[in-house]
Design a protein around this motif. Structure first.
Motif, PDB file in Angstrom:
ATOM      1  N   UNK A  15       0.808  -1.222   0.000  1.00  0.00           N
ATOM      2  CA  UNK A  15       0.000   0.000   0.000  1.00  0.00           C
ATOM      3  C   UNK A  15       0.840   1.270   0.000  1.00  0.00           C
ATOM      4  N   UNK A  16       2.124   1.138   0.193  1.00  0.00           N
ATOM      5  CA  UNK A  16       2.994   2.313   0.273  1.00  0.00           C
ATOM      6  C   UNK A  16       4.422   1.850   0.043  1.00  0.00           C
ATOM      7  N   UNK A  17       5.319   2.801  -0.138  1.00  0.00           N
ATOM      8  CA  UNK A  17       6.728   2.482  -0.362  1.00  0.00           C
ATOM      9  C   UNK A  17       7.425   2.272   0.968  1.00  0.00           C
ATOM     10  N   UNK A  18       8.156   1.178   1.074  1.00  0.00           N
ATOM     11  CA  UNK A  18       8.899   0.888   2.302  1.00  0.00           C
ATOM     12  C   UNK A  18      10.051   1.892   2.462  1.00  0.00           C
ATOM     13  N   UNK A  19      10.508   2.042   3.683  1.00  0.00           N
ATOM     14  CA  UNK A  19      11.620   2.946   3.955  1.00  0.00           C
ATOM     15  C   UNK A  19      12.661   2.273   4.846  1.00  0.00           C
ATOM     16  N   UNK A  20      13.884   2.757   4.739  1.00  0.00           N
ATOM     17  CA  UNK A  20      14.963   2.273   5.586  1.00  0.00           C
ATOM     18  C   UNK A  20      14.815   2.848   6.989  1.00  0.00           C
ATOM     19  N   UNK A  21      15.704   2.441   7.867  1.00  0.00           N
ATOM     20  CA  UNK A  21      15.852   3.137   9.126  1.00  0.00           C
ATOM     21  C   UNK A  21      16.625   4.429   8.892  1.00  0.00           C
ATOM     22  N   UNK A  22      16.963   5.094   9.975  1.00  0.00           N
ATOM     23  CA  UNK A  22      17.702   6.356   9.862  1.00  0.00           C
ATOM     24  C   UNK A  22      19.183   6.032   9.665  1.00  0.00           C
ATOM     25  N   UNK A  23      19.671   6.233   8.438  1.00  0.00           N
ATOM     26  CA  UNK A  23      21.038   5.877   8.074  1.00  0.00           C
ATOM     27  C   UNK A  23      21.975   7.073   8.223  1.00  0.00           C
ATOM     28  N   UNK A  24      23.163   6.827   8.743  1.00  0.00           N
ATOM     29  CA  UNK A  24      24.187   7.855   8.853  1.00  0.00           C
ATOM     30  C   UNK A  24      24.888   7.975   7.501  1.00  0.00           C
ATOM     31  N   UNK A  25      24.844   9.166   6.900  1.00  0.00           N
ATOM     32  CA  UNK A  25      25.431   9.361   5.573  1.00  0.00           C
ATOM     33  C   UNK A  25      26.627  10.314   5.586  1.00  0.00           C
ATOM     34  N   UNK A  26      26.976  10.809   6.773  1.00  0.00           N
ATOM     35  CA  UNK A  26      28.113  11.715   6.871  1.00  0.00           C
ATOM     36  C   UNK A  26      28.084  12.477   8.178  1.00  0.00           C
ATOM     37  N   UNK A  27      28.916  13.510   8.267  1.00  0.00           N
ATOM     38  CA  UNK A  27      28.971  14.347   9.463  1.00  0.00           C
ATOM     39  C   UNK A  27      28.923  15.817   9.064  1.00  0.00           C
ATOM     40  N   UNK A  28      28.353  16.643   9.950  1.00  0.00           N
ATOM     41  CA  UNK A  28      28.336  18.068   9.684  1.00  0.00           C
ATOM     42  C   UNK A  28      29.657  18.696  10.153  1.00  0.00           C
ATOM     43  N   UNK A  29      29.755  20.030  10.055  1.00  0.00           N
ATOM     44  CA  UNK A  29      31.021  20.689  10.375  1.00  0.00           C
ATOM     45  C   UNK A  29      31.401  20.559  11.846  1.00  0.00           C
ATOM     46  N   UNK A  30      30.439  20.232  12.708  1.00  0.00           N
ATOM     47  CA  UNK A  30      30.729  20.038  14.126  1.00  0.00           C
ATOM     48  C   UNK A  30      31.006  18.574  14.476  1.00  0.00           C
ATOM     49  N   UNK A  31      30.985  17.723  13.461  1.00  0.00           N
ATOM     50  CA  UNK A  31      31.250  16.310  13.705  1.00  0.00           C
ATOM     51  C   UNK A  31      30.028  15.504  14.088  1.00  0.00           C
ATOM     52  N   UNK A  32      28.854  16.102  14.070  1.00  0.00           N
ATOM     53  CA  UNK A  32      27.619  15.377  14.388  1.00  0.00           C
ATOM     54  C   UNK A  32      27.153  14.574  13.176  1.00  0.00           C
ATOM     55  N   UNK A  33      26.558  13.408  13.410  1.00  0.00           N
ATOM     56  CA  UNK A  33      26.133  12.591  12.274  1.00  0.00           C
ATOM     57  C   UNK A  33      24.990  13.229  11.484  1.00  0.00           C
ATOM     58  N   UNK A  34      25.066  13.097  10.174  1.00  0.00           N
ATOM     59  CA  UNK A  34      23.979  13.491   9.275  1.00  0.00           C
ATOM     60  C   UNK A  34      23.238  12.213   8.893  1.00  0.00           C
ATOM     61  N   UNK A  35      21.929  12.198   9.100  1.00  0.00           N
ATOM     62  CA  UNK A  35      21.156  10.983   8.838  1.00  0.00           C
ATOM     63  C   UNK A  35      20.121  11.198   7.743  1.00  0.00           C
ATOM     64  N   UNK A  36      19.690  10.087   7.171  1.00  0.00           N
ATOM     65  CA  UNK A  36      18.711  10.136   6.089  1.00  0.00           C
ATOM     66  C   UNK A  36      17.892   8.861   6.099  1.00  0.00           C
ATOM     67  N   UNK A  37      16.596   8.999   5.803  1.00  0.00           N
ATOM     68  CA  UNK A  37      15.710   7.850   5.596  1.00  0.00           C
ATOM     69  C   UNK A  37      15.414   7.763   4.107  1.00  0.00           C
ATOM     70  N   UNK A  38      15.629   6.594   3.524  1.00  0.00           N
ATOM     71  CA  UNK A  38      15.484   6.415   2.079  1.00  0.00           C
ATOM     72  C   UNK A  38      14.394   5.397   1.761  1.00  0.00           C
TER      73      UNK A  38
END
Length: 458
Positions: free
Chosen positions: A128-151
């Motif tokens: 009924x809908x498109x499945x999605x991943x969990x929250x994946x870490x794709x990099x870090x910002x300038x402060x070193x914090x993780x950047x995440x994405x759901x795909x």
């Protein structure tokens, strides 16, 4: 004729179980679809939505779940057959290792014909809908914090299908050894409720083995666990439990076992605002007493692995009123089992390995599905729901700030529904357990238990 007479009672029990499962399935759909419908009501206020979801869930549990539990209270749905059969309770949330876990369990068992599975498969089926991943870490910002994405993601692999279509394992499915309830991941209510439903797929097997669905096994694990629990002084009122050692998928697939079983001997009151001061169980060291010649007692049960006699389901029935809870089920389970007269033991050998799954792996989590179901991205809404439901556990444990009066004052009296049937046993008291484990709910302290790591109690 002898073979037929041996099989007949099992066949009759299987027919009774199959007749029972549809009720379980329909009840689950009623409860979860009822709450799932609320996403269309467009309730914007988070507190208002929480109260509506809470009320709807309680209403349907009262109408469709509690009457069934009441009918069998104090007795087993099936007589326990003392034949060394094992029922494995598996709560699988979008688990890509379910199929391999099943294959390993049967391939490594000494007696695979006596292994029975009850799996709650909570998958994204992509209908009924498109499945999605969990929250994946794709990099870090300038402060070193993780950047995440759901795909976007493809539908989840069906581990049951992977197992049952393999020619090596298909005969076990045809023999009725695999029982499964499929649940859309949007209807997941967390591990505690999934394990409640898995317990309803038990069919009279001798032993009850609860675990997660991402494991590796050593050879003859079934025979070894049975031998270990039968050697416990308190058997049959004994529970084996531990946090198994971890593995990664790049490790060699065969596990030989080891002799360094960790002991569940410590705890702490969580300081995380998400976990609401709930008691967290921790592993201690291995046994420090070289003279021990049998399993010795520990303080706690791990929800991700315990092994016990089938009568446990009669004596410590699973609680259907803990939806959205990720933390808290272990201290509740430990206290309920101990006060019902069960002693908890650490197995002396590790016979299984467990894949521990930190957030950086990017695997889907049930709280992400809960958030999407109610139009609130991330884990926040599930945490908001858990805040209410954890009052049930904290009241049972004896937190003074979560008294019945305080719960009623906060408008959530229903959280205590039928608690007398899913709380302390009648063999020992709550106060005795708190003294035994050196836990003080009033000061939020878990103090040292010298007897535990010293392996002093048999």
């Amino acid at each position: 004729m002898g073979q037929l007479s041996l099989k007949q009672p099992i066949l009759e029990r299987t027919q009774r179980l199959v007749a029972y499962i549809p009720y379980c399935s329909v009840s689950y759909k009623i409860c979860t679809r009822a709450t799932g419908r609320l996403q269309h009501k467009k309730i914007k206020n988070r507190n208002e939505l929480r109260e509506v979801v809470f009320s709807e869930y309680m209403q349907y549990v009262k109408e469709h779940i509690l009457p069934l539990d009441s009918a069998y209270r104090g007795r087993s749905i099936f007589p326990v057959r003392e034949d060394n059969s094992i029922f494995m309770s598996l709560a699988a949330f979008r688990d890509h290792l379910l199929g391999e876990t099943l294959k390993q369990a049967f391939r490594k068992a000494a007696n695979p014909s006596k292994i029975f599975i009850g799996a709650i498969v909570q998958n994204c089926f992509g209908d009924e809908y498109t499945c999605q991943t969990g929250r994946q870490v794709i990099g870090k910002d300038e402060k070193g914090n993780p950047i995440t994405k759901v795909s976007d993601a493809p539908p989840d692999a069906n581990g049951i299908e992977q197992f049952c279509t393999d020619p090596l394992y298909k005969p076990y499915c045809e023999a009725g050894q695999i029982r499964v309830l499929y649940v859309n991941e949007t209807e997941s209510l967390g591990p505690a409720v999934a394990r409640y439903y898995a317990s309803k797929l038990w069919g009279g097997e001798n032993f009850y083995f609860q675990s997660d669905a991402h494991l590796r096994f050593t050879k003859n694990w079934d025979e070894e666990y049975i031998k270990e629990i039968k050697s416990a002084n308190s058997y049959p009122k004994a529970v084996l439990s531990a946090y198994p050692p971890g593995f990664s998928e790049s490790d060699p697939i065969d596990f030989e076992g080891d002799d360094h079983g960790a002991r569940l001997c410590t705890c702490t009151f969580s300081t995380s605002p998400v976990e609401q001061d709930i008691i967290r169980i921790n592993s201690g060291s291995s046994c420090s007493n070289p003279k021990v010649d049998g399993p010795t007692q520990i303080a706690f049960i791990a929800a991700g692995f315990f092994f016990t006699h089938g009568n446990f389901l009669r004596d410590v029935p699973f609680d259907p009123l803990l939806p959205y809870c990720f933390m808290g089920e272990e201290i509740a389970l430990s206290m309920r089992a101990w006060t019902a007269g069960y002693d908890i033991y650490a197995p002396r050998r590790n016979l299984i390995k467990h894949q521990y799954r930190p957030g950086r792996m990017g695997l889907p989590k049930f709280w992400g599905s809960v958030g999407r179901t109610y139009g609130r991205d991330g884990p926040g809404f599930n945490t908001h729901m858990q805040t209410v439901m954890l009052q049930r556990i904290k009241h049972m444990v004896g937190y003074p700030e979560v008294s019945r009066a305080k719960i009623i004052e906060g408008g959530h009296e229903e959280v205590l529904t039928d608690l007398e049937h899913y709380s302390m046993g009648s063999e020992r008291t709550r106060e005795a357990y708190l003294e035994f484990t050196n836990i003080d709910p009033a000061t939020h302290q878990c103090k040292a238990m010298q007897w535990c790591n010293r392996c002093q109690l048999k």
